[in-house]
Motif scaffolding. Structure first.
Motif, short mmCIF file in Angstrom:
data_model
loop_
_atom_site.label_atom_id
_atom_site.label_comp_id
_atom_site.label_asym_id
_atom_site.label_seq_id
_atom_site.Cartn_x
_atom_site.Cartn_y
_atom_site.Cartn_z
N CYS A 111 -6.00 -77.53 56.57
CA CYS A 111 -7.44 -77.32 56.41
C CYS A 111 -8.22 -78.23 57.36
N CYS B 69 -17.50 -78.23 52.84
CA CYS B 69 -16.58 -77.12 52.72
C CYS B 69 -15.63 -77.44 51.57
N LEU C 222 -9.85 -70.49 54.58
CA LEU C 222 -10.39 -71.30 55.67
C LEU C 222 -9.54 -71.15 56.92
#
Length: 115
Positions: A7, A37, A80
């Motif tokens: 990520c 996020c 993501l």
């Protein structure tokens, strides 16, 4: 399930993409806003700042941060990675609820060219 490192790498790639953007995308990314996020399956949130077409000062906090960012994204780690990798269309993911975007109306309108 994507890892925290995957990520973080995806966010790094997104930041690099924004930094080299041109035209309308560069203009849209020129906002100066706090950004978060949230990665739901890892129960972490990346927080930073969208500034001058770059994502800066990214840190990781467990869970949901106390302070709300001006632009907030929420999704799974896999989503993501897929979004940044071009394998997931943002509009479809947003429309289906896989990705959530919370921001002021003006910001959403400017960000639509990025997404």
């Amino acid at each position: 399930m994507a890892t925290i490192e995957e990520c973080r790498a995806a966010l790094g790639q997104l930041a690099a993409n924004l930094a080299k953007a041109e035209g309308g995308v560069k203009d849209a990314a020129a906002l100066d806003r706090s950004l978060s996020c949230r990665i739901t399956d890892l129960d972490i949130t990346f927080v930073g700042r969208l500034c001058g077409g770059r994502i800066e000062d990214v840190t990781t906090v467990p869970g949901v941060p106390k302070e709300k960012a001006q632009i907030r994204l929420t999704m799974t780690g896999d989503d993501l990675v897929a979004l940044v990798g071009g394998k997931l269309n943002f509009a479809k993911a947003w429309g289906s609820g896989r990705v959530r975007l919370q921001a002021g109306l003006r910001d959403v309108l400017r960000l639509r060219s990025l997404l």
